[in-house]
Motif scaffolding. Structure first.
Motif, short mmCIF file in Angstrom:
data_model
loop_
_atom_site.label_atom_id
_atom_site.label_comp_id
_atom_site.label_asym_id
_atom_site.label_seq_id
_atom_site.Cartn_x
_atom_site.Cartn_y
_atom_site.Cartn_z
N LEU A 109 1.12 -1.26 0.05
CA LEU A 109 -0.07 -0.12 0.10
C LEU A 109 1.04 1.65 0.12
CD1 LEU A 109 -3.09 1.21 -0.89
CD2 LEU A 109 -3.04 0.99 2.64
N ASP A 239 0.10 -9.79 -6.52
CA ASP A 239 -1.19 -8.61 -6.44
C ASP A 239 -1.40 -8.46 -7.94
OD1 ASP A 239 -4.06 -7.14 -6.45
OD2 ASP A 239 -2.52 -5.21 -5.95
N ASN A 241 -4.45 -7.92 -9.30
CA ASN A 241 -6.05 -7.00 -9.88
C ASN A 241 -7.10 -7.60 -10.43
OD1 ASN A 241 -5.39 -4.38 -8.10
ND2 ASN A 241 -3.83 -4.31 -9.65
N TYR A 272 -8.43 -8.48 -1.27
CA TYR A 272 -8.61 -7.06 -0.20
C TYR A 272 -10.75 -6.92 -0.07
CZ TYR A 272 -8.95 -2.29 -2.44
OH TYR A 272 -9.44 -1.72 -3.09
N PRO A 273 -10.83 -5.93 0.38
CA PRO A 273 -9.68 -5.17 1.38
C PRO A 273 -9.96 -5.28 2.39
CG PRO A 273 -12.40 -3.98 1.40
CD PRO A 273 -12.06 -5.26 0.17
N GLU A 275 -8.95 -3.34 5.48
CA GLU A 275 -8.40 -2.32 6.24
C GLU A 275 -9.71 -1.62 7.00
OE1 GLU A 275 -5.57 0.73 4.82
OE2 GLU A 275 -7.16 1.23 3.15
N PRO A 280 -12.69 -8.44 4.23
CA PRO A 280 -11.80 -9.06 2.57
C PRO A 280 -13.03 -9.56 1.93
CG PRO A 280 -10.34 -8.94 4.22
CD PRO A 280 -11.85 -9.25 5.28
N SER A 306 -1.90 -2.36 5.54
CA SER A 306 -2.01 -2.44 4.12
C SER A 306 -3.79 -2.81 4.29
CB SER A 306 -1.26 -3.48 3.78
OG SER A 306 -2.18 -3.90 2.53
N ASP A 307 -3.97 -2.47 2.79
CA ASP A 307 -5.06 -3.05 2.53
C ASP A 307 -5.24 -4.26 1.99
OD1 ASP A 307 -3.98 -1.95 0.28
OD2 ASP A 307 -6.05 -0.72 -0.40
N HIS A 308 -4.81 -4.63 1.84
CA HIS A 308 -4.43 -6.52 1.05
C HIS A 308 -3.68 -6.78 2.26
CE1 HIS A 308 -4.60 -5.58 -3.31
NE2 HIS A 308 -4.61 -4.08 -2.74
#
Length: 319
Positions: A109, A239, A241, A272-273, A275, A280, A306-308
């Motif tokens: 992140l 990642d 995506n 993900y996400p 946070e 997630p 981190s958001d992962h």
């Protein structure tokens, strides 16, 4: 009321099943469609609502149309489940040697993930892949003693901010290192590692661009990764995506790659996400293995900043 809920569930579920099957829709940009279809696995929840509503309605008062709708719900739910359930069943492929390679991939992140927590999790890994890495984060890794754990590090020039930096740290000798596509920047990287009892292994550290509403770059970079990675003794970590149901990952599976979580039967592991109060929702961080490799363990890792969630897998040669 039960009939209304059942029909609504059937319509929503059918929409997700159809959406998953369509690589594109006229008039909708590729990136936008990728964003929409990131959640098609949740169609199983819609089918659950459909089945509960239609079963209840049929039991209360039999109607031929209700029975037809119920049969359609069962059939389409079975199709949808056929895409998901296999990931919960281990493929049973044994390892042929004692050699193992433990790989941990973490999205930082913009370099903001807690370096101490990342390195604590990395103690269980032989190779650490970090994307959205920055120079300040690399300096923080150094301050936390990463050089005493990982003797080798490689990757492109790190930015001072942003999401384009990628770095690979290894306990074992790195014998080759290069960008996946020299004209496309440093965020996708190929690294060859000499692993004891396994020999040379290729680690593709990837972070293809995320889909942007109205954009059109996502599919092209997904295909670039697919075309440039070797197909033997190779694991792809990072990642992506992309979720398993996206066409890009389905094509990689058709090429012989398998998700480490699917190989061990760990099932759906959203990353993900990661946070805030919302848990997630989708799995876009992966470790994929070429057909000559297997996995003996897989789990996700949470770190502050981190958001992962990261992904950690133990890899061996397939029997």
């Amino acid at each position: 009321m039960s009939t209304a809920f059942g029909v609504l569930g059937l319509l929503v579920g059918t929409a997700t099943t159809v959406a998953r099957s369509l690589p594109e829709v006229p008039g909708v940009s590729g990136d936008t469609w990728a964003m929409v279809t990131s959640f098609t696995d949740y169609g199983v929840l819609a089918y659950a609502v459909a089945l509960m509503g239609l079963v209840t309605a049929t039991l209360l008062r039999f109607r031929a149309l209700r029975l037809v709708a119920l049969a359609a719900s069962v059939a389409l739910a079975a199709v949808h489940l056929s895409w998901i359930v296999p990931s919960f069943v281990a493929d049973g492929a044994p390892a042929t040697s004692t050699g193992r390679l433990r790989v941990y991939s973490q999205n930082m992140l913009y370099g903001g993930a807690d370096p101490g927590q990342v390195l604590a999790a990395a103690q269980q890994a032989d190779v650490l892949v970090v994307v959205e890495m920055t120079q300040p984060a690399a300096d923080a890794f150094t301050d936390h003693g990463i050089d005493s754990v990982f003797a080798y590090q490689t990757g492109g020039r790190l930015p001072w901010g942003g999401a384009t930096g990628t770095r690979v740290y290894s306990r074992f000798p790195v014998v080759d290192s290069r960008p996946l596509d020299r004209s496309g920047g440093d965020h996708n990287w190929l690294v060859t590692v000499d692993v004891p009892d396994l020999g040379l292994m290729t680690v593709a550290a990837v972070h293809p661009t995320r889909p942007v509403r109205g954009g059109s770059d996502w599919a092209a970079e997904q295909e670039l990764v697919r075309q440039r990675v070797p197909h033997e003794r190779t694991l792809i970590a990072g990642d992506f995506n992309a979720v398993d149901s996206h066409l890009s990952l389905r094509r990689l599976r058709a090429d012989g790659f398998s998700g480490a979580n699917n190989v061990v039967g760990a099932g759906w592991q959203p990353t993900y996400p990661a946070e805030g109060l919302i848990p997630p929702l989708i799995a876009i961080d992966h470790i994929l293995l070429s057909r000559d490799l297997t996995a003996t363990a897989f789990r996700t890792v949470g770190v502050d900043g981190s958001d992962h969630r990261g992904v950690l897998a133990t890899v061996a040669v397939r029997g």
